[in-house]
Design a protein around this motif. Structure first.
Motif, PDB file in Angstrom:
ATOM      1  N   PRO A 225       0.813  -1.227   0.000  1.00  0.00           N
ATOM      2  CA  PRO A 225       0.000   0.000   0.000  1.00  0.00           C
ATOM      3  C   PRO A 225       0.843   1.272   0.000  1.00  0.00           C
ATOM      4  CG  PRO A 225      -0.942  -1.618   1.495  1.00  0.00           C
ATOM      5  CD  PRO A 225       0.387  -2.160   1.076  1.00  0.00           C
ATOM      6  N   ALA A 226       1.905   1.310   0.798  1.00  0.00           N
ATOM      7  CA  ALA A 226       2.773   2.496   0.821  1.00  0.00           C
ATOM      8  C   ALA A 226       3.525   2.635  -0.493  1.00  0.00           C
ATOM      9  CB  ALA A 226       3.745   2.410   1.990  1.00  0.00           C
ATOM     10  N   TRP A 227       3.982   1.533  -1.052  1.00  0.00           N
ATOM     11  CA  TRP A 227       4.684   1.588  -2.337  1.00  0.00           C
ATOM     12  C   TRP A 227       3.759   2.073  -3.453  1.00  0.00           C
ATOM     13  CZ3 TRP A 227       7.863  -3.638  -2.302  1.00  0.00           C
ATOM     14  CH2 TRP A 227       8.973  -3.482  -1.449  1.00  0.00           C
ATOM     15  N   ASN A 228       2.515   1.608  -3.450  1.00  0.00           N
ATOM     16  CA  ASN A 228       1.578   2.072  -4.471  1.00  0.00           C
ATOM     17  C   ASN A 228       1.267   3.557  -4.301  1.00  0.00           C
ATOM     18  OD1 ASN A 228       1.366  -0.336  -5.870  1.00  0.00           O
ATOM     19  ND2 ASN A 228      -0.468  -1.020  -4.781  1.00  0.00           N
ATOM     20  N   ALA A 229       1.175   4.008  -3.070  1.00  0.00           N
ATOM     21  CA  ALA A 229       0.965   5.440  -2.832  1.00  0.00           C
ATOM     22  C   ALA A 229       2.150   6.244  -3.365  1.00  0.00           C
ATOM     23  CB  ALA A 229       0.762   5.708  -1.344  1.00  0.00           C
ATOM     24  N   ALA A 230       3.362   5.726  -3.180  1.00  0.00           N
ATOM     25  CA  ALA A 230       4.550   6.402  -3.708  1.00  0.00           C
ATOM     26  C   ALA A 230       4.528   6.424  -5.234  1.00  0.00           C
ATOM     27  CB  ALA A 230       5.813   5.712  -3.197  1.00  0.00           C
ATOM     28  N   ARG A 231       4.048   5.364  -5.850  1.00  0.00           N
ATOM     29  CA  ARG A 231       3.917   5.338  -7.311  1.00  0.00           C
ATOM     30  C   ARG A 231       2.922   6.401  -7.778  1.00  0.00           C
ATOM     31  NH1 ARG A 231       5.544   0.745 -10.275  1.00  0.00           N
ATOM     32  NH2 ARG A 231       6.549  -0.889  -9.018  1.00  0.00           N
ATOM     33  N   ARG A 232       1.809   6.540  -7.066  1.00  0.00           N
ATOM     34  CA  ARG A 232       0.826   7.564  -7.448  1.00  0.00           C
ATOM     35  C   ARG A 232       1.423   8.964  -7.320  1.00  0.00           C
ATOM     36  NH1 ARG A 232      -2.850   3.689  -5.294  1.00  0.00           N
ATOM     37  NH2 ARG A 232      -2.564   4.452  -3.174  1.00  0.00           N
ATOM     38  N   ALA A 233       2.195   9.197  -6.277  1.00  0.00           N
ATOM     39  CA  ALA A 233       2.840  10.496  -6.113  1.00  0.00           C
ATOM     40  C   ALA A 233       3.842  10.744  -7.238  1.00  0.00           C
ATOM     41  CB  ALA A 233       3.535  10.570  -4.755  1.00  0.00           C
ATOM     42  N   ALA A 234       4.588   9.710  -7.631  1.00  0.00           N
ATOM     43  CA  ALA A 234       5.550   9.856  -8.719  1.00  0.00           C
ATOM     44  C   ALA A 234       4.837  10.129 -10.042  1.00  0.00           C
ATOM     45  CB  ALA A 234       6.416   8.609  -8.827  1.00  0.00           C
ATOM     46  N   ALA A 235       3.716   9.451 -10.272  1.00  0.00           N
ATOM     47  CA  ALA A 235       2.946   9.697 -11.497  1.00  0.00           C
ATOM     48  C   ALA A 235       2.439  11.132 -11.534  1.00  0.00           C
ATOM     49  CB  ALA A 235       1.789   8.715 -11.602  1.00  0.00           C
ATOM     50  N   ALA A 236       1.987  11.636 -10.389  1.00  0.00           N
ATOM     51  CA  ALA A 236       1.519  13.022 -10.326  1.00  0.00           C
ATOM     52  C   ALA A 236       2.655  13.990 -10.635  1.00  0.00           C
ATOM     53  CB  ALA A 236       0.920  13.314  -8.954  1.00  0.00           C
TER      54      ALA A 236
ATOM     55  N   GLU B  29       3.465   4.153 -30.630  1.00  0.00           N
ATOM     56  CA  GLU B  29       3.669   5.432 -29.961  1.00  0.00           C
ATOM     57  C   GLU B  29       4.124   5.358 -28.509  1.00  0.00           C
ATOM     58  OE1 GLU B  29       0.263   7.871 -32.536  1.00  0.00           O
ATOM     59  OE2 GLU B  29      -0.001   7.540 -30.378  1.00  0.00           O
ATOM     60  N   LEU B  30       3.841   4.273 -27.791  1.00  0.00           N
ATOM     61  CA  LEU B  30       4.073   4.245 -26.354  1.00  0.00           C
ATOM     62  C   LEU B  30       5.555   4.170 -26.001  1.00  0.00           C
ATOM     63  CD1 LEU B  30       1.197   1.906 -25.110  1.00  0.00           C
ATOM     64  CD2 LEU B  30       1.437   4.354 -24.688  1.00  0.00           C
ATOM     65  N   LEU B  31       5.915   4.933 -24.983  1.00  0.00           N
ATOM     66  CA  LEU B  31       7.270   4.944 -24.436  1.00  0.00           C
ATOM     67  C   LEU B  31       7.160   4.958 -22.917  1.00  0.00           C
ATOM     68  CD1 LEU B  31      10.389   5.304 -24.935  1.00  0.00           C
ATOM     69  CD2 LEU B  31       9.976   7.758 -24.716  1.00  0.00           C
ATOM     70  N   THR B  32       7.749   3.962 -22.252  1.00  0.00           N
ATOM     71  CA  THR B  32       7.632   3.818 -20.808  1.00  0.00           C
ATOM     72  C   THR B  32       8.790   4.515 -20.104  1.00  0.00           C
ATOM     73  OG1 THR B  32       6.576   1.666 -21.142  1.00  0.00           O
ATOM     74  CG2 THR B  32       7.352   2.175 -18.924  1.00  0.00           C
ATOM     75  N   LEU B  33       8.462   5.364 -19.139  1.00  0.00           N
ATOM     76  CA  LEU B  33       9.467   6.117 -18.382  1.00  0.00           C
ATOM     77  C   LEU B  33       9.746   5.437 -17.037  1.00  0.00           C
ATOM     78  CD1 LEU B  33       8.192   9.773 -18.985  1.00  0.00           C
ATOM     79  CD2 LEU B  33       9.817   8.429 -20.343  1.00  0.00           C
ATOM     80  N   PRO B  34      10.914   5.663 -16.459  1.00  0.00           N
ATOM     81  CA  PRO B  34      11.225   5.054 -15.155  1.00  0.00           C
ATOM     82  C   PRO B  34      10.200   5.456 -14.099  1.00  0.00           C
ATOM     83  CG  PRO B  34      13.208   5.970 -16.135  1.00  0.00           C
ATOM     84  CD  PRO B  34      12.062   6.435 -16.986  1.00  0.00           C
ATOM     85  N   LEU B  35       9.719   4.474 -13.372  1.00  0.00           N
ATOM     86  CA  LEU B  35       8.818   4.731 -12.241  1.00  0.00           C
ATOM     87  C   LEU B  35       8.877   3.550 -11.295  1.00  0.00           C
ATOM     88  CD1 LEU B  35       5.378   6.459 -12.233  1.00  0.00           C
ATOM     89  CD2 LEU B  35       5.774   4.435 -10.831  1.00  0.00           C
ATOM     90  N   PHE B  36       9.176   3.833 -10.043  1.00  0.00           N
ATOM     91  CA  PHE B  36       9.223   2.830  -8.976  1.00  0.00           C
ATOM     92  C   PHE B  36       9.052   3.583  -7.663  1.00  0.00           C
ATOM     93  CE2 PHE B  36      13.364   3.912 -10.743  1.00  0.00           C
ATOM     94  CZ  PHE B  36      14.060   4.426  -9.664  1.00  0.00           C
ATOM     95  N   PRO B  37       8.685   2.902  -6.596  1.00  0.00           N
ATOM     96  CA  PRO B  37       8.337   3.618  -5.358  1.00  0.00           C
ATOM     97  C   PRO B  37       9.443   4.518  -4.822  1.00  0.00           C
ATOM     98  CG  PRO B  37       7.592   1.351  -5.230  1.00  0.00           C
ATOM     99  CD  PRO B  37       8.414   1.452  -6.473  1.00  0.00           C
ATOM    100  N   GLN B  38      10.691   4.132  -5.048  1.00  0.00           N
ATOM    101  CA  GLN B  38      11.802   4.875  -4.454  1.00  0.00           C
ATOM    102  C   GLN B  38      12.365   5.963  -5.381  1.00  0.00           C
ATOM    103  OE1 GLN B  38      11.727   1.517  -4.900  1.00  0.00           O
ATOM    104  NE2 GLN B  38      11.178   0.815  -2.841  1.00  0.00           N
ATOM    105  N   ILE B  39      11.763   6.193  -6.516  1.00  0.00           N
ATOM    106  CA  ILE B  39      12.287   7.210  -7.428  1.00  0.00           C
ATOM    107  C   ILE B  39      12.184   8.585  -6.773  1.00  0.00           C
ATOM    108  CG2 ILE B  39      10.120   7.712  -8.651  1.00  0.00           C
ATOM    109  CD1 ILE B  39      11.814   7.734 -11.268  1.00  0.00           C
ATOM    110  N   THR B  40      13.192   9.414  -7.010  1.00  0.00           N
ATOM    111  CA  THR B  40      13.230  10.725  -6.362  1.00  0.00           C
ATOM    112  C   THR B  40      12.753  11.815  -7.311  1.00  0.00           C
ATOM    113  OG1 THR B  40      15.482  11.236  -7.065  1.00  0.00           O
ATOM    114  CG2 THR B  40      15.223   9.982  -5.011  1.00  0.00           C
ATOM    115  N   GLU B  41      12.412  12.962  -6.720  1.00  0.00           N
ATOM    116  CA  GLU B  41      12.001  14.107  -7.527  1.00  0.00           C
ATOM    117  C   GLU B  41      13.138  14.534  -8.459  1.00  0.00           C
ATOM    118  OE1 GLU B  41      10.171  18.624  -6.928  1.00  0.00           O
ATOM    119  OE2 GLU B  41      10.419  17.280  -5.207  1.00  0.00           O
TER     120      GLU B  41
END
Length: 398
Positions: free
Chosen positions: A272-283, A368-380
């Protein structure tokens, strides 16, 4: 946990080492426990994980499997569908979804995605079911026509969000079909508050290492609230045997090993915390990339709580996605392309009879799709570097 990245350090697409650092002590203790007992298969941690993941998914049962592809196959086999029956699934999915259908003795019936969210399109499903029903009627009346044989719906929850389940369930009820969820990319996602893996009659998921909930090797699971289906999945996945050396039905070997269950139990507590971090990174990506008019950002279906397994942007026509990907890689950024060839254009599925243009939305997304780095520990700081590098690459390829 990652705290910062110098400008020249690589940024991985997925940082599995950072995830391990958070669970290393608990995993080590669990491995020691398993090694001390020798309970490598069907050990206590497997049963404990199954109970915990069933509760997490809002279902009565979870059955661990050797991998996610087996989980889809086992779910389909447990339903005892007519041999050769059609199973409706989207053209824009990983090939394993279609593989599992064929391995279960069934026939993939592909439909297109909706062009905005890239999820299976209920309108295309409805057209396919209506046409199939017309074929049934024609065959019954003695007229020419292929007998309709669609026997199940297999929606795929893609990139971290659920397919549009309510209209799909309405169609399934209208035609008397079971729904099997491919939930491999949506652990912890919800739709209208209801968890992934609890919508269909049965669901399958994968714990491949890069998933939101990833093992340290292959593993998967089937979830369901139907007692008989859970029993059938468990039986088929253990050589059709409920008692040693007595095999009640034809099965095969697809059991989750105990060491993987240890890893998954440790990670599930943090999911749950990791998924919340993913949502914050997506935002953050949404904000950083909002002004780039040469790409389209991923969109969330209304009612979905996304868990961002992947953050995939769409590069507009006129820009070279391959050149942009190469520029990101040259800058040490681990971007990627997921599913550049839709299922219907794979040589292995040529027998389905589809060619280019059969599923326009899926084919356009593949280009067209290109996937960017995203994981719970990614920094701003890491995300800012990704966005700036992407913006420069888009300018150079204009």
């Amino acid at each position: 946990m990652t705290t910062g990245t110098p400008a020249d350090d690589p940024i991985p697409l997925v940082d599995l080492r950072a995830a391990h650092a958070e669970v290393a002590e608990q995993v080590r203790e669990g491995f020691d426990r398993v090694l001390a007992t020798g309970a490598y298969i069907k050990g206590p941690d497997v049963g404990a994980f199954e109970q915990e993941y069933a509760a997490f998914s809002g279902t009565r049962h979870c059955v661990g499997t050797a991998n996610g592809t087996d989980a889809v196959e086992l779910a389909l086999r447990a339903l005892e569908l007519p041999p050769g029956g059609g199973v409706v699934l989207p053209a824009n999915t990983f090939v394993a979804t279609a593989e599992a259908v064929v391995r279960a003795g069934l026939r993939p019936v592909l439909v297109d995605a909706d062009p905005e969210h890239l999820l299976i399109d209920p309108a295309r499903v409805a057209e396919t079911l209506e046409a199939d029903g017309g074929a049934v009627a024609a065959a019954a009346a003695g007229r020419d026509g292929r007998p309709g044989r669609i026997t199940a719906l297999l929606p795929v929850h893609l990139n971290g969000q659920l397919a549009p389940m309510r209209p799909l369930l309405d169609l399934a009820a209208e035609y008397g079909l079971p729904v099997v969820e491919d939930a491999a990319q949506s652990q912890g996602a919800t739709q209208h508050g209801r968890p992934s893996g609890s919508w269909g009659r049965v669901a399958a998921t994968s714990f491949y290492p890069g998933k939101n909930l990833g093992a340290y090797g292959d593993a998967g699971a089937v979830t369901t609230s139907h007692d008989a289906l859970a029993d059938a999945v468990r039986l088929i996945g253990d050589h059709g045997s409920g008692r040693k050396y007595l095999h009640d039905r034809f099965g095969f070997n697809s059991r989750m090993d105990t060491l993987q269950a240890v890893v998954l139990r440790a990670k599930l507590r943090r999911l749950p915390a990791w998924n919340a971090a993913r949502r914050a990174a997506a935002a953050r990506y949404h904000a950083l990339l909002a002004d780039l008019d040469t790409l389209t950002l991923p969109r969330t279906l209304p009612g979905n709580e996304h868990v961002w397994h992947l953050y995939a942007v769409r590069i507009h026509p006129g820009r070279s996605r391959d050149a942009i990907l190469a520029a990101l890689h040259e800058a040490g950024i681990g971007a990627g392309i997921h599913y550049p060839v839709p299922v219907h254009l794979q040589p292995a599925f040529r027998s389905l009879g589809h060619g280019p243009g059969s599923f326009p939305a899926a084919e356009q997304a593949a280009r067209e799709l290109l996937t960017l780095p995203l994981f719970p520990q990614i920094t701003e700081a890491q995300q800012t570097r990704v966005a700036e590098t992407l913006a420069k690459a888009l300018t150079r390829t204009s």
